[in-house]
Enzyme design. Sequence first.
Site, PDB file in Angstrom:
ATOM      1  N   PHE A  41      38.253  47.023  41.682  1.00  8.84           N
ATOM      2  CA  PHE A  41      38.734  47.744  42.872  1.00  8.84           C
ATOM      3  C   PHE A  41      37.985  47.345  44.138  1.00  8.84           C
ATOM      4  CE2 PHE A  41      39.415  50.621  39.188  1.00  8.84           C
ATOM      5  CZ  PHE A  41      40.799  50.527  39.142  1.00  8.84           C
ATOM      6  N   GLU A  93      33.332  42.810  44.070  1.00  6.45           N
ATOM      7  CA  GLU A  93      33.573  41.580  44.840  1.00  6.45           C
ATOM      8  C   GLU A  93      32.239  40.935  45.207  1.00  6.45           C
ATOM      9  OE1 GLU A  93      36.525  41.649  47.977  1.00  6.45           O
ATOM     10  OE2 GLU A  93      35.730  39.837  48.884  1.00  6.45           O
ATOM     11  N   ARG A  96      39.641  43.893  59.217  1.00 10.02           N
ATOM     12  CA  ARG A  96      40.939  44.249  58.623  1.00 10.02           C
ATOM     13  C   ARG A  96      41.381  45.629  59.101  1.00 10.02           C
ATOM     14  NH1 ARG A  96      44.654  42.543  54.510  1.00 10.02           N
ATOM     15  NH2 ARG A  96      43.561  40.584  54.181  1.00 10.02           N
ATOM     16  N   ARG A 122      39.798  48.415  47.536  1.00  9.19           N
ATOM     17  CA  ARG A 122      41.266  48.339  47.616  1.00  9.19           C
ATOM     18  C   ARG A 122      41.822  48.685  49.009  1.00  9.19           C
ATOM     19  NH1 ARG A 122      44.518  50.554  42.405  1.00  9.19           N
ATOM     20  NH2 ARG A 122      46.179  49.021  42.415  1.00  9.19           N
ATOM     21  N   THR A 147      41.407  37.081  55.432  1.00 12.61           N
ATOM     22  CA  THR A 147      41.353  36.797  56.872  1.00 12.61           C
ATOM     23  C   THR A 147      40.469  35.582  57.147  1.00 12.61           C
ATOM     24  OG1 THR A 147      39.594  38.432  57.045  1.00 12.61           O
ATOM     25  CG2 THR A 147      41.829  39.150  57.593  1.00 12.61           C
ATOM     26  N   ALA A 149      41.779  40.579  48.113  1.00 14.73           N
ATOM     27  CA  ALA A 149      42.794  40.469  49.156  1.00 14.73           C
ATOM     28  C   ALA A 149      44.204  40.444  48.553  1.00 14.73           C
ATOM     29  CB  ALA A 149      42.537  39.238  50.041  1.00 14.73           C
ATOM     30  N   GLU A 207      46.842  45.773  46.532  1.00 14.22           N
ATOM     31  CA  GLU A 207      46.320  46.753  47.485  1.00 14.22           C
ATOM     32  C   GLU A 207      47.374  47.518  48.286  1.00 14.22           C
ATOM     33  OE1 GLU A 207      43.941  43.442  49.051  1.00 14.22           O
ATOM     34  OE2 GLU A 207      42.361  44.928  49.345  1.00 14.22           O
TER      35      GLU A 207
HETATM   36  N1  MTE Z   1      44.214  47.159  39.412  1.00 11.19           N
HETATM   37  C1  MTE Z   1      43.410  47.482  38.368  1.00 11.19           C
HETATM   38  N2  MTE Z   1      43.970  47.953  37.243  1.00 11.19           N
HETATM   39  N3  MTE Z   1      42.049  47.342  38.456  1.00 11.19           N
HETATM   40  C2  MTE Z   1      41.443  46.891  39.606  1.00 11.19           C
HETATM   41  O1  MTE Z   1      40.219  46.778  39.654  1.00 11.19           O
HETATM   42  N4  MTE Z   1      41.763  46.092  41.918  1.00 11.19           N
HETATM   43  C3  MTE Z   1      42.634  46.100  43.093  1.00 11.19           C
HETATM   44  C4  MTE Z   1      44.037  45.642  42.721  1.00 11.19           C
HETATM   45  N5  MTE Z   1      44.517  46.330  41.574  1.00 11.19           N
HETATM   46  C5  MTE Z   1      42.279  46.553  40.719  1.00 11.19           C
HETATM   47  C6  MTE Z   1      43.676  46.682  40.551  1.00 11.19           C
HETATM   48  C7  MTE Z   1      42.150  45.268  44.193  1.00 11.19           C
HETATM   49  S1  MTE Z   1      40.981  45.893  45.230  1.00 11.19           S
HETATM   50  C8  MTE Z   1      42.658  44.023  44.441  1.00 11.19           C
HETATM   51  S2  MTE Z   1      42.171  43.124  45.769  1.00 11.19           S
HETATM   52  C9  MTE Z   1      43.644  43.401  43.537  1.00 11.19           C
HETATM   53  O2  MTE Z   1      43.979  44.246  42.425  1.00 11.19           O
HETATM   54  C10 MTE Z   1      43.068  42.094  43.019  1.00 11.19           C
HETATM   55  O3  MTE Z   1      43.880  41.466  42.106  1.00 11.19           O
HETATM   56  P1  MTE Z   1      45.171  40.583  42.505  1.00 11.19           P
HETATM   57  O4  MTE Z   1      44.836  39.814  43.724  1.00 11.19           O
HETATM   58  O5  MTE Z   1      45.364  39.728  41.314  1.00 11.19           O
HETATM   59  O6  MTE Z   1      46.272  41.566  42.724  1.00 11.19           O
HETATM   60  N1  HPA Z   2      40.122  40.921  51.632  1.00 11.45           N
HETATM   61  C1  HPA Z   2      39.358  41.103  50.553  1.00 11.45           C
HETATM   62  N2  HPA Z   2      38.220  40.510  50.368  1.00 11.45           N
HETATM   63  C2  HPA Z   2      37.778  39.701  51.319  1.00 11.45           C
HETATM   64  C3  HPA Z   2      38.513  39.461  52.473  1.00 11.45           C
HETATM   65  C4  HPA Z   2      39.751  40.109  52.644  1.00 11.45           C
HETATM   66  O1  HPA Z   2      40.465  39.949  53.643  1.00 11.45           O
HETATM   67  N3  HPA Z   2      37.805  38.610  53.241  1.00 11.45           N
HETATM   68  C5  HPA Z   2      36.663  38.372  52.544  1.00 11.45           C
HETATM   69  N4  HPA Z   2      36.648  39.013  51.390  1.00 11.45           N
HETATM   70 MO1  MOS Z   3      40.187  44.032  46.718  1.00 10.90          MO
HETATM   71  S1  MOS Z   3      39.245  45.391  47.951  1.00 10.90           S
HETATM   72  O1  MOS Z   3      40.352  42.868  48.037  1.00 10.90           O
HETATM   73  O2  MOS Z   3      38.828  43.496  45.828  1.00 10.90           O
END
Ligand code: MTE
Ligand code: HPA
Ligand code: MOS
Length: 777
Positions: A242, A246, A324, A356, A456, A525, A726
């Site tokens: 979530f 990161e 953002r 997220r 970004t 992202a 997100e």
């Molecule tokens: N969904 C689950 N089940 N667990 C997670 O930790 N993280 C969220 C989202 N959905 C998350 C989730 C976040 S913050 C992001 S940025 C995206 O999943 C990252 O994965 P994706 O880019 O493959 O969608």
């Molecule tokens: N989103 C999520 N993570 C990031 C970003 C963004 O735009 N830039 C750097 N880390």
């Molecule tokens: Mo999601 S906050 O960009 O890991």
Amino acid sequence: MNTRANASELDTAQPAVGSSHFHESARAQVAGAVSYIDDIPEIKGTLYAAPILSNVAHGTLDSVDASAALAMPGVRDVVLSKDIPGDKILAAFAHDEPVFAIDTVQFVGQVIGLVIAETVMQARRAARAVKLEITPLPAILTVADALNAQNYVLPPVHVRRGDAAAALGSAKHRLQGSFEVGGQEHFYLEGQIAYALPLEQKQWWIYSSTQHPGEVQHWVSHALGLENNAVRVECRRMGGGFGGKETQAGHLAVWAAVAANKTGKPVKLRLDRDEDFMVTGKRHPFAYEYDVSFDDTGRITGLQLQLAANCGFSADLSGPVADRAVFHSDNAYFLEDVDIASFRCKTNTQSHTAFRGFGGPQGVIVIESIMGDIARALNKDALDVRMRNLYGIDERNVTHYQMKVEDNILHALLPQLEATSNYRKRQQAVADWNAGNAVIKRGLAITPVKFGISFTATLFNQAGALVHVYTDGSVQVNHGGTEMGQGLHTKVAQIVADELGVPFERVIVTASDTSKIPNASATAASAGTDLNGRAAQFAARNIRDNLASYVCGLDAVGAGAVQFADGKIITPKRTRDWNDVVKEAYANRIQLWSDGFYRTPKIHYDKTTLTGRPFYYFAYGAACTEVAIDTLTGESRVLAVDILHDVGRSINPAIDKGQIEGGFVQGMGWLTTEQLVWNDNGLLTTHAPSTYKIPATGDIPQHLKVDFWHEANREDNVGGSKAVGEPPFMLAISVYEAMRDAIAAARKGVGVDEQEPVTLSAPATAENVLRALGKLS
Ligand code: MTE
Ligand code: HPA
Ligand code: MOS
């Protein structure tokens, strides 16, 4: 136990993309047959670490006396800053965080060092026996105090267009307001953990529950004074990230590696839930001030906005998070004369981080709140005011950061949701209910989402993948993304399966590993599938091309005439089994594996002026939410939610629906029950599920309906899809707006000016609802 689904149990019809395949490890996960970091069989001699935490928010660290701890049973060592062989400052981009506190402490919970012992419990007990002498210094704990003191982790940023001051000065209607939204604990089910294994010749293997293995690799090698190539980082999956993993998974990996380096033994570091709350950063709390002008129709004519982010003690990702927030403080609306100031406030608290939405929610909520206030001031329907302010199609379509909005679907999406949710009739029903009920008041609101997809920081928008076809025809994929429950590996397997024309069950995605794909970006992202899915598709395409030219040669047909589908390779002359062709191709020395690389097109962005095209496209959606509040107790309930969300052409509808529901509910938690309370000493007093309330099954609205928008992504994105991780989080802002609508209804006839803004601090706990009602100070 074989927990992979049988082919016969699943819908194996081609294509895989677009069908609701089970999550690649769903069955094994519910059977308890997958491993998280703490389940990996341990190497003999493994030691366990527990952190020594600062109990003062700001002070000089005068002495650390570990003698009592060292005398306790099983304790092997204590690790402090002086034991770090490389740089004692973490390799985070701002270079402003010590690995372990050096001569000052900056928040309650800051890690000063580790106790290393033969069992976890021995280490934890001994960590509490370490005596710290800290001389307190004045601490800054709130955004307001940080703003007053101009105490920032990064310099303020201003984005301006037109002349907001002039527009405000000449306006017919004008409103001012200020409010705050709280932070949010990630509450991933698997807490932060790392397991560091020293290998031969100063090489390292790190298991880390991380969204960004590449950064963990860089940080560990930097702290150990080694080159990147000496450190290999692996993560098969996280039990949720979530955003919380990161960057901040990297801290644990560095700590464990420093301890393993000192002791010469493998070291595992797992924070317990309370420590995880105390040590790691959260969503940034924000404080807002706005001054807005508008015409009789509710259209905004000028806006001055101040966004102050509580960043905690270091920069971490606060720069891009606050950026953002600035990029999303328009949400779906055209702001012609606008002046936005963004402050990145430094406080003596945990260093707040990605969560997220990454600042997007904190931007969207302020403009949505302004929309609600304008509607009340003019006695208009709030949806009408929102529609009036939407970005136009051919005009009024350039954002305050100079990006043209080319894919705006809200002019059709919002009316569709208005109809399917029965919004107008229900507004009347809510008004009727409120007229007849003195205590329980209802509220209803529709809010849209427009969320920019891409990092970004343009450079992060690249990805790599490796696809291997083995001689039995089975396929293995590795890519730079990480699995945190969001279904990335499932979607990538679907994409590769279709590219090769094999059933989904023939494809396995292996653990993220810095030795397979180097320099991978964080999985963040929401761009995981966009980036890694395309890279894997390109890798698979290379193999397909190799096989196509091989069978073309056999049948003397053109390469374009070869089809790959249903486990067959089909030319106008013959149909062959995939397995047979693979075997034969191998015998004829055809390459059966390949890499793939993708970079997002069209994006560019000037980070000094925050202008350009930071986003490849926007993901859209809207939610209609009905709530009830009890005006005597302040308690509330979300009654009904209708969502219409844009995932483009869905790669996996079941997973996308899960992301939409999960994102919404997580957003609802942020805005209703999840409250972080720091006391006057800077101690976080809500640090366990006993005091921090995330939504439970009983909080899920009885009616929660999710529909998909019907159209493919207008930009060329993998499978015609859109990112989904997100954007749905921000649909929950409809809960907040519905709560304010209910509060406004409760004020009717009790002497409050109905046209005044409703000031409701988020989360809308019972106390904050009573405050908004003027019943609690
Ligand atoms: N969904 C689950 N089940 N667990 C997670 O930790 N993280 C969220 C989202 N959905 C998350 C989730 C976040 S913050 C992001 S940025 C995206 O999943 C990252 O994965 P994706 O880019 O493959 O969608
Ligand atoms: N989103 C999520 N993570 C990031 C970003 C963004 O735009 N830039 C750097 N880390
Ligand atoms: Mo999601 S906050 O960009 O890991």
